[in-house]
Structures are given as C-alpha cells and as structure tokens.
Motif scaffolding. Structure first.
Motif, PDB file in Angstrom:
ATOM      1  N   ALA A   1      -0.612 -17.418   4.782  1.00  0.00           N
ATOM      2  CA  ALA A   1      -1.925 -17.200   4.179  1.00  0.00           C
ATOM      3  C   ALA A   1      -1.793 -16.214   3.026  1.00  0.00           C
ATOM      4  O   ALA A   1      -0.870 -15.434   2.959  1.00  0.00           O
ATOM      5  CB  ALA A   1      -2.900 -16.681   5.231  1.00  0.00           C
ATOM      6  N   GLU A   2      -2.746 -16.229   2.125  1.00  0.00           N
ATOM      7  CA  GLU A   2      -2.699 -15.357   0.965  1.00  0.00           C
ATOM      8  C   GLU A   2      -2.803 -13.898   1.401  1.00  0.00           C
ATOM      9  O   GLU A   2      -3.656 -13.528   2.189  1.00  0.00           O
ATOM     10  CB  GLU A   2      -3.856 -15.698   0.033  1.00  0.00           C
ATOM     11  N   ARG A   3      -1.873 -13.048   0.896  1.00  0.00           N
ATOM     12  CA  ARG A   3      -1.844 -11.640   1.247  1.00  0.00           C
ATOM     13  C   ARG A   3      -1.903 -10.787  -0.009  1.00  0.00           C
ATOM     14  O   ARG A   3      -1.404 -11.169  -1.061  1.00  0.00           O
ATOM     15  CB  ARG A   3      -0.571 -11.296   2.020  1.00  0.00           C
ATOM     16  N   HIS A   4      -2.504  -9.612   0.113  1.00  0.00           N
ATOM     17  CA  HIS A   4      -2.579  -8.659  -0.987  1.00  0.00           C
ATOM     18  C   HIS A   4      -1.962  -7.349  -0.523  1.00  0.00           C
ATOM     19  O   HIS A   4      -2.129  -6.947   0.637  1.00  0.00           O
ATOM     20  CB  HIS A   4      -4.036  -8.436  -1.405  1.00  0.00           C
ATOM     21  N   SER A   5      -1.260  -6.686  -1.399  1.00  0.00           N
ATOM     22  CA  SER A   5      -0.608  -5.430  -1.036  1.00  0.00           C
ATOM     23  C   SER A   5      -0.783  -4.401  -2.146  1.00  0.00           C
ATOM     24  O   SER A   5      -0.949  -4.757  -3.312  1.00  0.00           O
ATOM     25  CB  SER A   5       0.876  -5.649  -0.747  1.00  0.00           C
ATOM     26  N   LEU A   6      -0.728  -3.149  -1.745  1.00  0.00           N
ATOM     27  CA  LEU A   6      -0.895  -2.045  -2.680  1.00  0.00           C
ATOM     28  C   LEU A   6       0.057  -0.924  -2.295  1.00  0.00           C
ATOM     29  O   LEU A   6       0.102  -0.504  -1.130  1.00  0.00           O
ATOM     30  CB  LEU A   6      -2.341  -1.531  -2.656  1.00  0.00           C
ATOM     31  N   SER A   7       0.832  -0.435  -3.252  1.00  0.00           N
ATOM     32  CA  SER A   7       1.711   0.708  -3.023  1.00  0.00           C
ATOM     33  C   SER A   7       0.967   1.986  -3.407  1.00  0.00           C
ATOM     34  O   SER A   7       0.450   2.100  -4.515  1.00  0.00           O
ATOM     35  CB  SER A   7       2.989   0.570  -3.855  1.00  0.00           C
ATOM     36  N   VAL A   8       0.892   2.929  -2.477  1.00  0.00           N
ATOM     37  CA  VAL A   8       0.147   4.172  -2.689  1.00  0.00           C
ATOM     38  C   VAL A   8       1.095   5.357  -2.547  1.00  0.00           C
ATOM     39  O   VAL A   8       1.744   5.515  -1.512  1.00  0.00           O
ATOM     40  CB  VAL A   8      -1.007   4.318  -1.678  1.00  0.00           C
ATOM     41  N   GLU A   9       1.197   6.178  -3.577  1.00  0.00           N
ATOM     42  CA  GLU A   9       2.023   7.375  -3.509  1.00  0.00           C
ATOM     43  C   GLU A   9       1.217   8.491  -2.858  1.00  0.00           C
ATOM     44  O   GLU A   9       0.231   8.976  -3.410  1.00  0.00           O
ATOM     45  CB  GLU A   9       2.483   7.809  -4.902  1.00  0.00           C
TER      46      GLU A   9
ATOM     47  N   ILE B   1       3.613   4.641   0.545  1.00  0.00           N
ATOM     48  CA  ILE B   1       3.381   3.700   1.642  1.00  0.00           C
ATOM     49  C   ILE B   1       2.848   2.405   1.048  1.00  0.00           C
ATOM     50  O   ILE B   1       2.425   2.370  -0.117  1.00  0.00           O
ATOM     51  CB  ILE B   1       2.372   4.258   2.660  1.00  0.00           C
ATOM     52  N   ILE B   2       2.876   1.322   1.814  1.00  0.00           N
ATOM     53  CA  ILE B   2       2.371   0.026   1.357  1.00  0.00           C
ATOM     54  C   ILE B   2       1.252  -0.418   2.292  1.00  0.00           C
ATOM     55  O   ILE B   2       1.407  -0.381   3.515  1.00  0.00           O
ATOM     56  CB  ILE B   2       3.492  -1.030   1.328  1.00  0.00           C
ATOM     57  N   ILE B   3       0.143  -0.816   1.708  1.00  0.00           N
ATOM     58  CA  ILE B   3      -0.997  -1.331   2.468  1.00  0.00           C
ATOM     59  C   ILE B   3      -1.074  -2.833   2.231  1.00  0.00           C
ATOM     60  O   ILE B   3      -1.124  -3.280   1.086  1.00  0.00           O
ATOM     61  CB  ILE B   3      -2.317  -0.670   2.031  1.00  0.00           C
ATOM     62  N   GLU B   4      -1.080  -3.621   3.276  1.00  0.00           N
ATOM     63  CA  GLU B   4      -1.187  -5.072   3.177  1.00  0.00           C
ATOM     64  C   GLU B   4      -2.460  -5.546   3.857  1.00  0.00           C
ATOM     65  O   GLU B   4      -2.810  -5.062   4.938  1.00  0.00           O
ATOM     66  CB  GLU B   4       0.020  -5.753   3.821  1.00  0.00           C
ATOM     67  N   GLY B   5      -3.156  -6.495   3.214  1.00  0.00           N
ATOM     68  CA  GLY B   5      -4.378  -7.046   3.779  1.00  0.00           C
ATOM     69  C   GLY B   5      -4.637  -8.453   3.278  1.00  0.00           C
ATOM     70  O   GLY B   5      -3.948  -8.946   2.380  1.00  0.00           O
ATOM     71  N   ASN B   6      -5.649  -9.087   3.836  1.00  0.00           N
ATOM     72  CA  ASN B   6      -5.971 -10.471   3.465  1.00  0.00           C
ATOM     73  C   ASN B   6      -6.834 -10.558   2.216  1.00  0.00           C
ATOM     74  O   ASN B   6      -7.025 -11.651   1.680  1.00  0.00           O
ATOM     75  CB  ASN B   6      -6.692 -11.165   4.630  1.00  0.00           C
TER      76      ASN B   6
END
Length: 467
Positions: free
Chosen positions: A103-111, A150-155
C-alpha cells in the motif's frame, strides 16, 4: 527521501506502487469454461515479468479478451474488463519469491538530536509503542547513539505531519525538564596557563594525600612485620600477664579457695583512634575539577541537535567585535585569591570555588559577558529561567560534589567536609592571569589538550592598542 512537500515545507517521500498490466498470451483457439490459460504480467517499464494463471468465463471469447488486453498494453493504461469478464473472474497466483505490491506509504525524516531520542523511546520502548498506537504511524529509531534523526512512516501525509508535531511537543517538554542536562557552555579558559595547572594539581594531591599518606605509613609499618614475629610478641605478652594463683582444695570438698591478694593490677593501653581519611570526609578524586579543564563559566546551554549547535556557533562568531568594544580593546587580567562556598557550610560543602577579581578599574569583564549572554538569548538559545539568573560575579570552581561517582552498595552523600581545606588554602594566592579568548565548549568531550572540545571561539585583546 524525495516526494511532495507539505504546507510547512517538510518533505514526504512515497514509495511508488507497482502497476501490473496483464498481457494475453493465447494457448488455444478453443476456450472452454475454467480452461487455464497462461498470462504474463509486465510492469510499466517492461523490466520485470510475472507469470500468472487465470480462469476465463465462457461468456467472453479468448480472441475478444486478447484484443482488449493488447490494446490496454499498447496504450499504457490499466486493464479494465467488462461486467461479463470482470477482474473478480481472474485469480492471481504470484510465483514464489515475487514481491506483492504494498500500500502507498509516506515517510518523514526528523532531526531530533541523539540526546533526546531516549524521551521518544521511553523505558523499554513504552513511550514509542503508545505513540505508534495512538497516532497510527511507525517510528524508526536510529541504530547508533550518535545519529540525530528518526523516521516517521504512515499511510498519509496528514498522519505523518501530525505525528511530527507530536514528536516536537515531546521534545519541547523534555528539554525544559532537569532530566536533560546541559550539553554546552560558554567558557573563558584558564587552563592555558601551565603555572596555574601545576598549582591545581598540587592542591588536589595535597588534599587527597594529607591524611591518607600518614595512615598508609602507620598501617604499612605494622603490616610489614613478619607473621612469626607477631606470634612471638603475643606469646611474650601472655607470659608477662600470667598470674600465680594458689588453690587449696580440701578433702571431699566441692569448693575451691583462691587467694587473690597476690594478683597484680594490670593496665592496658587504649587503642589509638584511626585518623580520618579524605574518603571519611566525603572527598575523592571525582569531585575535583580536572586541572586541564579549569575555566570560568559565562553561560550554560542545552544544544540537543546540530541546528542549535550551528546557531550557537554563528552567534558567538558574530559578536566578536561587540565583545572587543565591551573590553575597550584592552587586555583583561584577573586575580584568583582564597576560597569560598556556593552552597552549604564548611562541614557540609557542595561547591568550592576560587573568587575572581578583575584587575584594574571598571567592570569590563562582566560587561563583555553580558554582551555574550544577551546575544544568545536574542537567538532563542537560552531558557528564560537561565537568563533571569543575572550574572553578578564569575567564579572558578575547584570542587563540586555533584560530580562524585557513587559506588555500588554505598549511600548517597551530597556534601563533603571542607574545614581542613579552608585551614590550609583559605587565603591562598592563586595568581594573576590574562583572559585570552571565549569558547563555545561541549561538555564531556575533550580536545587533545585535555580541555573541553571547542565548537567555536573568539579572541580577547592580548596587546594594548596604541592610537
């Protein structure tokens, strides 16, 4: 990680879903119900092929279906079947080992900073698990303690953005609490003067060895005696203290008469009390400031990520000329004399320091320090409670009970006895020294010289300028 940007400028990456276009490969011109035909799946770029089996409804001829499939492939569009031959009638069986489109996933790298990741994780990962359940996202923590992101992954981008805001709120609460210690400070190094370092080493060794050496000598002189000699002495003592006692026993009598008139009175010397050691006074090497790190502290800072460290570095460099003006472009000398306590009393001391006196007229030193403090505060790098602690006088810390290393099985003692220290060093002249520069120093990290790691520095005047 590539992808679209949200309204706050954050970059969200999304993994491209693989689109599969079936291509009809006729096996027989006579198709019957449930007759299996071989179909190959070709990806958009034509680089990967998947084999599939399908059962075709008898309502659609293989020739007609082949034409529809071929046209869909040529046009680069997804295959759409009529109601009489829908996708429900096609059963995909991917070959073993082939990946299934996710399924389509979105991720964001946060310092966030390596020092605050523990607040996101929580004890045994409890905070992280609760966060993931409530926010519907996945938090990927770095494997190394030195990594800051850190990396945050979500739908969806919305779920990832909300999770990022929540993370920032957790960090904001953590950095305000005492649980996160100061990481950097603005210092005026004094360890650049070798003669002062030597005096500090002598001060430390004298305090640690003043009673311990005497005790070791006494104990050593006794322990070095041969074991056989000790036994002989004990026997001699026993012989000296023997008492002659006459026993008169009458016939058939159960009583014994003892003549005590001839028993001498023997006196025993009282055991000497053990002299106090530095450890008895709550003093050990860990509470002394390392001589090679000796300094004056101007301002304590919490810089928990690279952005804040870079900002602090730029602030210090940008105010070099202002600091020079505050010093009137003249060299600054200080005098260290005597001892004083910041907290507690002499018998229950916590912080012992040498008072600082500026040599000459005016308060150029305090003026220059205030210029530094104001600049960091305006840059948003100082907490309000720290800024409100007005700098009245600089001090050079010599001993701090907070640094004491506690041994297992021992009770915690938050003070030390400094009465003997004041008797010996209470009026000591430490000397006069030139302040050469100001550093942005990092705690717990040291350069080759032994001083705290220098992130940035600005010079102080060393020579008198002549107009």
């Amino acid at each position: 990680m590539g992808g679209a940007r949200d309204n706050q400028g954050a970059v969200y990456g999304d993994k491209k879903q693989k689109i599969i276009n079936p291509v009809w490969r006729p096996v027989s011109t006579q198709a019957s119900v449930n007759e299996e035909s071989l179909v190959k799946d070709v990806s958009e770029d034509g680089s990967q092929i998947q084999e599939m089996h399908c059962s075709i409804s008898s309502n659609v001829s293989d020739a007609q279906l082949g034409v529809e499939v071929a046209e869909a492939v040529n046009e680069g569009t997804d295959l759409t079947l009529s109601s009489s031959a829908s996708l429900d009638d096609i059963k995909d069986e991917t070959l073993e080992g082939e990946p299934v489109p996710s399924a389509e996933r979105h991720s964001l790298s946060v310092e966030v900073g390596a020092s605050v990741i523990r607040f996101i994780k929580g004890k045994e990962g409890s905070t992280q698990k609760k966060f993931e359940k409530e926010m519907g996202v996945k938090i990927i923590l770095p494997s190394s303690k030195k990594e800051d992101s850190i990396i945050i992954e979500g739908n969806s981008t919305d779920s990832v953005a909300k999770a990022s805001e929540k993370i920032q709120a957790i960090i904001a609460e953590a950095v305000e609490s005492p649980s996160l210690d100061y990481s950097h400070f603005v210092s005026l190094p004094l360890a650049v003067h070798p003669e002062l370092v030597d005096k500090l080493v002598n001060f430390q060794n004298t305090i640690l060895g003043i009673t311990d050496v005497c005790l070791d000598e006494n104990v050593g002189s006794k322990s070095n005696e041969d074991a056989s000699d000790s036994e002989e002495k004990e026997q001699q003592v026993d012989q000296e203290h023997k008492v002659a006692v006459e026993l008169n026993i009458g016939d058939n009598s159960e009583r014994v008469k003892v003549d005590r008139t001839s028993i001498p009175i023997v006196g025993y010397e009282a055991k000497a009390s053990r002299p106090s050691t530095s450890s008895d006074l709550g003093i050990d090497k860990s509470i002394f400031i390392k001589p090679k790190t000796f300094h004056l502290t101007v301002l304590m800072l919490k810089l928990w990520n690279k952005d804040r460290v870079n900002a602090a570095t730029n602030v210090l460099k940008s105010i070099s000329s202002k600091v020079m003006d505050a010093l009137d472009n003249r060299p600054l000398f200080i005098r260290l004399k005597g001892l004083d306590l910041m907290r507690g009393s002499k018998d229950k001391a916590r912080i012992l320091y040498a008072p600082v006196e500026e040599i000459g007229d005016g308060d150029r030193l305090l003026h220059a320090c205030q210029v530094i403090i104001d600049a960091f505060n305006e840059a948003g790098l100082v907490f309000h409670r720290d800024y409100n602690k007005k700098l009245k006088q600089l001090h050079a810390t010599l001993m701090n009970i907070r640094h004491k290393k506690r041994r297992k099985g021992t009770r915690r003692v938050d003070y030390f006895d400094a009465r003997d220290i004041f008797k010996q060093f209470g009026s000591k002249e430490w000397g006069e020294y030139l302040i050469k520069e100001a550093h942005l120093s990092q705690r717990f990290v040291y350069d080759e010289s032994g001083f705290y790691h220098c992130c940035a520095s600005i010079p102080f005047p060393e020579n008198m300028q002549v107009d």
